[in-house]
Design an enzyme around this catalytic site. Structure first.
Site, short mmCIF file in Angstrom:
data_model
loop_
_atom_site.label_atom_id
_atom_site.label_comp_id
_atom_site.label_asym_id
_atom_site.label_seq_id
_atom_site.Cartn_x
_atom_site.Cartn_y
_atom_site.Cartn_z
N ASN A 107 4.17 -5.39 5.71
CA ASN A 107 3.04 -6.21 6.17
C ASN A 107 3.52 -7.52 6.80
O ASN A 107 2.83 -8.08 7.67
CB ASN A 107 2.08 -6.48 5.01
CG ASN A 107 1.31 -5.23 4.63
OD1 ASN A 107 0.77 -4.53 5.47
ND2 ASN A 107 1.29 -4.93 3.34
N ASP A 164 -5.28 7.00 9.73
CA ASP A 164 -4.96 5.70 10.30
C ASP A 164 -3.60 5.69 11.00
O ASP A 164 -3.25 4.74 11.69
CB ASP A 164 -5.01 4.60 9.24
CG ASP A 164 -3.97 4.76 8.13
OD1 ASP A 164 -3.08 5.62 8.24
OD2 ASP A 164 -4.05 3.99 7.15
N HIS A 175 -0.30 5.25 6.98
CA HIS A 175 -0.01 5.51 5.58
C HIS A 175 0.25 7.00 5.32
O HIS A 175 -0.41 7.85 5.92
CB HIS A 175 -1.17 5.04 4.70
CG HIS A 175 -1.40 3.57 4.73
ND1 HIS A 175 -2.22 2.96 5.65
CD2 HIS A 175 -0.87 2.58 3.96
CE1 HIS A 175 -2.21 1.65 5.44
NE2 HIS A 175 -1.39 1.39 4.43
N SER A 231 0.81 -1.22 0.00
CA SER A 231 0.00 0.00 0.00
C SER A 231 0.84 1.27 0.00
O SER A 231 0.39 2.31 -0.48
CB SER A 231 -0.93 0.01 1.22
OG SER A 231 -0.19 -0.13 2.43
N GLY A 253 -1.90 -4.29 1.22
CA GLY A 253 -1.96 -5.50 2.02
C GLY A 253 -0.99 -6.59 1.61
O GLY A 253 -0.93 -7.64 2.26
#
Length: 213
Positions: A101, A182, A185, A36, A73
């Site tokens: 991740n 969040d 990011h 991402s 992801g």
């Protein structure tokens, strides 16, 4: 007017077409391959890292395209499963950015390393150069995990003689104002900082390919 009178015009036109085709052929095709952070999570396409990097490299006078092959992801195992078809023939270089991740999910660093090394081998086997973007484990994973995970990237870069950028989120990871709500990011401003810091390494990488100027 005789046909011979048009010959200089036709010769000039043919030369122009040939030079134009040569210029297009020398354009460097890069692929940003990652998760991402590369894909541009919740950002418009023009604000994603590959698009912003392409613009910055072109402003440096380099004839470069940077395709976005980021998948939100994605883990290193996911990247390995799609590396062959996500990177098209004709690609000169890949910016390999995966591993974040893996760390978030607590995947054993040995598995992460194995997957990254396999991707590097596949790309180099196709004659595609690799710029490896490093990642750091989050603090909550503990010192032992971090030591094993963080060492993956510089070690692989050294072993495979890769152009290396130590930390993809450099300048952003601790700055709340450069991230989305969040807290993970980068936002548009964050991408701008990432590109600014990444640019010298990317420029070195493109020039090492011997084309694009």
């Amino acid at each position: 007017m005789a046909l011979k009178d048009f010959l200089p015009f036709f010769l000039s036109l043919a030369m122009t077409i040939a030079l134009s085709a040569t210029a297009r052929a020398e354009s460097v095709s890069l692929v940003g391959f990652g998760d991402s952070l590369m894909a541009g999570y919740q950002l418009p396409p023009e604000d994603a890292f590959p698009a912003r990097l392409e613009k910055a490299l072109r402003e440096k006078g380099l004839d470069v395209t940077v395709a976005n092959a980021g998948v939100s992801g994605d883990t290193t195992s996911g990247g390995l499963a799609r590396i062959d078809w996500s990177v098209p023939d004709g690609t000169r270089g890949v910016i390999l950015e995966l591993g974040a991740n893996d760390a978030l999910r607590g995947i054993p660093p040995e598995e992460t390393r194995k997957n990254l090394e396999a991707m590097i081998a596949r790309l180099k086997g196709r004659g595609i150069s690799v710029l490896l973007a490093g990642m750091l484990a989050p603090p909550n994973m503990g010192a032992d995990y971090a030591a094993r995970f963080n060492a993956i990237f510089p070690e692989l870069a050294k072993e495979h003689n890769l152009v290396f950028y130590p930390f993809f989120l450099d300048g952003v990871v601790t700055e709340a104002g450069l991230k989305l709500e969040d807290g993970m990011h980068p936002n548009g401003d964050g991408i701008g900082i990432m590109v600014e810091r990444f640019l010298p390494t990317a420029e070195l990488f493109v020039r090492s390919l011997g084309k694009g100027e």
